[in-house]
Every structure is written in structure tokens, then in C-alpha cells.
Write an enzyme that holds these catalytic residues in place. Structure first.
Site, PDB file in Angstrom:
ATOM      1  N   ASP A   1       4.491  -3.730   2.414  1.00  0.00           N
ATOM      2  CA  ASP A   1       3.186  -3.709   3.083  1.00  0.00           C
ATOM      3  C   ASP A   1       3.295  -4.514   4.380  1.00  0.00           C
ATOM      4  O   ASP A   1       4.359  -5.054   4.687  1.00  0.00           O
ATOM      5  CB  ASP A   1       2.117  -4.299   2.146  1.00  0.00           C
ATOM      6  CG  ASP A   1       0.719  -3.733   2.402  1.00  0.00           C
ATOM      7  OD1 ASP A   1       0.419  -3.368   3.553  1.00  0.00           O
ATOM      8  OD2 ASP A   1      -0.085  -3.679   1.449  1.00  0.00           O
TER       9      ASP A   1
ATOM     10  N   GLU B   1      -5.533   0.816  -2.773  1.00  0.00           N
ATOM     11  CA  GLU B   1      -5.090  -0.573  -2.612  1.00  0.00           C
ATOM     12  C   GLU B   1      -6.138  -1.390  -1.884  1.00  0.00           C
ATOM     13  O   GLU B   1      -6.386  -2.552  -2.218  1.00  0.00           O
ATOM     14  CB  GLU B   1      -3.762  -0.620  -1.835  1.00  0.00           C
ATOM     15  CG  GLU B   1      -3.102  -2.002  -1.795  1.00  0.00           C
ATOM     16  CD  GLU B   1      -3.539  -2.904  -0.635  1.00  0.00           C
ATOM     17  OE1 GLU B   1      -3.177  -4.079  -0.639  1.00  0.00           O
ATOM     18  OE2 GLU B   1      -4.264  -2.442   0.275  1.00  0.00           O
ATOM     19  N   GLU B   2      -6.747  -0.791  -0.869  1.00  0.00           N
ATOM     20  CA  GLU B   2      -7.645  -1.565   0.000  1.00  0.00           C
ATOM     21  C   GLU B   2      -8.937  -1.997  -0.703  1.00  0.00           C
ATOM     22  O   GLU B   2      -9.675  -2.832  -0.175  1.00  0.00           O
ATOM     23  CB  GLU B   2      -7.987  -0.764   1.268  1.00  0.00           C
ATOM     24  CG  GLU B   2      -6.782  -0.490   2.178  1.00  0.00           C
ATOM     25  CD  GLU B   2      -6.256  -1.733   2.892  1.00  0.00           C
ATOM     26  OE1 GLU B   2      -6.787  -2.828   2.665  1.00  0.00           O
ATOM     27  OE2 GLU B   2      -5.295  -1.593   3.667  1.00  0.00           O
TER      28      GLU B   2
ATOM     29  N   ASP C   1      -1.112  -0.358   8.482  1.00  0.00           N
ATOM     30  CA  ASP C   1      -1.386  -0.837   7.114  1.00  0.00           C
ATOM     31  C   ASP C   1      -1.893   0.350   6.301  1.00  0.00           C
ATOM     32  O   ASP C   1      -3.066   0.703   6.412  1.00  0.00           O
ATOM     33  CB  ASP C   1      -2.437  -1.956   7.173  1.00  0.00           C
ATOM     34  CG  ASP C   1      -2.859  -2.447   5.791  1.00  0.00           C
ATOM     35  OD1 ASP C   1      -2.208  -2.100   4.800  1.00  0.00           O
ATOM     36  OD2 ASP C   1      -3.866  -3.177   5.733  1.00  0.00           O
TER      37      ASP C   1
ATOM     38  N   HIS D   1       1.057   1.618  -0.200  1.00  0.00           N
ATOM     39  CA  HIS D   1      -0.215   2.321  -0.417  1.00  0.00           C
ATOM     40  C   HIS D   1      -0.502   3.364   0.654  1.00  0.00           C
ATOM     41  O   HIS D   1      -0.233   3.156   1.843  1.00  0.00           O
ATOM     42  CB  HIS D   1      -1.378   1.353  -0.624  1.00  0.00           C
ATOM     43  CG  HIS D   1      -1.741   0.466   0.542  1.00  0.00           C
ATOM     44  ND1 HIS D   1      -2.701   0.815   1.463  1.00  0.00           N
ATOM     45  CD2 HIS D   1      -1.321  -0.758   0.910  1.00  0.00           C
ATOM     46  CE1 HIS D   1      -2.854  -0.173   2.335  1.00  0.00           C
ATOM     47  NE2 HIS D   1      -2.024  -1.141   2.033  1.00  0.00           N
TER      48      HIS D   1
HETATM   49 CO    CO Z   1      -4.865  -3.521   4.186  1.00  0.00          CO
HETATM   50 ZN    ZN Z   2      -1.899  -2.951   3.124  1.00  0.00          ZN
END
Ligand code: CO
Ligand code: ZN
Length: 328
Positions: free
Chosen positions: A217, A194-195, A164, A63
Site C-alpha cells: 500500500d 479497504e478504505e 492509493d 486494495h
Molecule cells: Co487509502
Molecule cells: Zn490504501
């Protein structure tokens, strides 16, 4: 290790739903490497490396978006109240800075509190951009902001904001670069949102209709003081997901990854993450179901402005995926 690339990726702006800046950077890098590149309706970037024919369709996803905040209210004196975009923790953000899309920088601070033994709530925090009034504030309600913190390399470790999942984006770029011609079509999906909702990977996967999907990830570690017991440590190799709080990895995908690690003599760890999930959880649920799994880079302090990884783990993750796709 291409420190310049990882620095560029981690420092780029991209809260959920506002991934234009990071997408443009990745698009420039992957366009010469892929057979075709497109942006799907929700904003995910897809780079297709076409196979020699007769193979499967496989997604590799990371992501592009990062956790951030969004302005909900501008006070009369120009202080900004905000909500979370993704899982942010008030404990790690007071005293830090955020950057808005237009470059405006704000300081996160906290109201006077009666009880210092308690962690402040998000409602007690505000952002100060140095404005003197509501009219003077350079940003409006609805403006998204990302955290600021530079990347530092210290020996084998990297410390930065937004590892991340820009470290996952880095892995995808390097795997694409090293990919030899194989039968399978590999779709490199740089997903959005994604978050918050996993919606970018979900819709990209629906459109591509793959035979298998793998997310790349970060995952947590159990190797810090009084950490929740977890059998993953920083510096002990890529983690192959068995289960997290959003999915059970498909046994065929999990075993395909484990076999690649063993073939190449790559140290790997078995990952069970008790809190959190990845794009793989959404991708496995499209259409009639997609066998899905995840390779994770062990990361300390996830969702704080200073996340930490090990360079060797990062390089072994790339090696693992290249091996999995190119069985020699
Ligand atoms: Co995250
Ligand atoms: Zn992530």
C-alpha cells in the site's frame, strides 16, 4: 515502467463496494499469469500462483477500492448532498470533479460561508451535475462516485488520483509476472472495501488461512513543508512497515523484508505511520492470528485527488518483493 498499465489502473472506477470496473480490468490481466483466479463472496479478486509443493501459503494483498463519495440527498433544485466513502478531506475536493458509475460527471462546490478562515465541513459541500430539479437529476440517493484527475508523469514522479492503492495493484501484477517457480503458494489478493472497513482482505485471508500475509500500500512522507515529522521520504526507496495506527508488523515478516532489501542492495526506509493503516491490520487478526507486514510506497498527498509517488520507489518495491520470494 508500464505507464499505460498504471494509467489504466488509476483511472478505473472503484469506490468501496463498487469495484466491478477495476476488478474486470485486473482479472483480464492476471488470468493468463496465474494458475487459478476467483472472486470471493465480498468481491475480492484472488489470483493463485501455485508452488512446486511442500511450501507455505502466503498472501500478497493490495486494495482495488478507492476513496469516494455517496449521494445522501437530492435537493429540489437538483444539487446533490453526499457523505464520504473513506477518508476524504473537504479542503482538497472543492473545485474538483467526481464521476458516477454511469459516467455522469459532477462538480464539487461549497455553500456561501461567513468565515473564510475556516475549512468548510462536508455538510457545506454539494455536487452539481447540471440538473435543474430533483426529478431531472441523473443519479439517485445511494449512487457512489469517484474523484477525477488524470495521471501525469513528470521526470521521476507520477501524479494521479487513486495511486492509493492502484500502485499496490500494479506491484502485485508485476510481481506475479516476474514470479519464478518456488515451493510456496502465493495468493495475490486484490481486496475490496479497504478504505472503509478492511473487510475484503479480512474475509479473503480467513478463507485462504495463510501462514503469512503482506500488504502492499502507500504510506505518508515527512518531506513536505511543515509536515508531521516522519522518517519516510519520497524517492528514498520502499518503506518497510514497523508500526502504524492499526497494527504492529510481525517481527519475522518485517525482518524477512529487510533481509531481502539488504541482499539485493535495495535502499529501504523504516516506516512508522502515525495515522492510518492497511489490509495487513485485518489479515493479522483472522483465525488464530497471521504473521503480517507491509511494504509501502512513499506517497505525498494521500487521499487528495493528486497523489504523488516516485517511479524508482515503485520499481524498487517490485524488486524487493521478487527478491524476497526468490532468494538466489
Ligand atoms: Co487509502
Ligand atoms: Zn490504501
Amino acid at each position: 515502467m508500464n505507464l499505460e498499465l498504471l494509467t489504466q489502473l488509476t483511472q478505473a472506477f472503484g469506490p468501496p463496494g463498487h469495484e466491478e470496473e477495476i476488478r474486470a480490468i485486473i482479472r483480464d490481466i492476471v488470468s493468463p499469469l496465474a494458475d487459478s483466479v476467483w472472486v470471493d463472496p465480498l468481491g475480492s479478486l484472488v489470483a493463485l500462483k501455485k508452488g512446486t509443493g511442500g511450501g507455505k501459503k502466503i498472501i500478497l494483498a493490495a486494495h482495488m477500492d478507492e476513496i469516494g463519495v455517496m449521494v445522501t440527498y437530492v435537493e429540489e433544485k437538483g444539487f446533490l448532498r453526499f457523505t464520504r466513502m473513506g477518508g476524504i478531506n473537504p479542503l482538497t475536493h472543492v473545485g474538483g470533479r467526481v464521476r458516477f458509475a454511469d459516467g455522469t460527471v459532477g462538480v464539487i462546490s461549497v455553500e456561501r460561508r461567513e468565515d473564510f478562515s475556516k475549512v468548510p465541513t462536508l455538510e457545506q459541500l454539494y455536487i452539481d451535475v447540471g440538473a435543474t430539479s430533483r426529478e431531472d437529476a441523473p443519479v439517485k440517493v445511494g449512487a457512489p462516485a469517484a474523484f477525477m484527475r488524470p495521471l501525469v508523469q513528470q521526470g521521476r514522479r507520477i501524479i494521479s488520483k487513486t495511486l492509493d492503492d492502484r500502485v499496490g495493484c500494479y506491484v502485485l501484477i508485476e510481481v506475479l509476472r516476474q514470479m519464478q517457480a518456488i515451493a510456496d503458494d502465493i495468493y495475490f489478493v486484490f481486496s475490496v472495501q479497504e478504505e472503509v472497513t478492511l473487510s475484503g482482505a479480512r474475509t479473503s485471508a480467513y478463507k485462504i488461512d495463510p501462514d503469512m500475509a503482506v500488504a502492499v500500500d502507500v504510506t505518508g512522507t515527512g518531506d513536505t513543508p511543515k509536515a508531521l515529522p516522519m522518517a519516510v521520504e519520497m524517492g528514498k526507496g520502499p518503506a518497510i512497515k514497523i508500526q502504524d495506527s492499526g497494527m504492529i508488523a510481525h517481527p519475522a515478516v518485517r525482518d524477512w523484508l529487510i533481509a531481502a532489501a539488504e541482499r539485493a542492495g535495495i535502499p529501504y526506509q523504516r516506516e512508522i505511520l502515525l495515522g492510518g493503516s492497511t489490509d495487513a491490520a485485518a489479515m493479522q487478526l483472522v483465525r488464530g492470528g497471521v504473521p503480517s507486514g507491509c511494504v509501502s510506497i512513499p506517497c505525498r498527498y494521500i487521499h487528495s485527488p493528486s497523489e504523488m509517488i516516485d517511479i524508482e520507489d515503485l520499481e524498487q518495491t517490485i524488486h524487493l518483493l521478487v527478491t524476497a520470494f526468490n532468494p538466489a
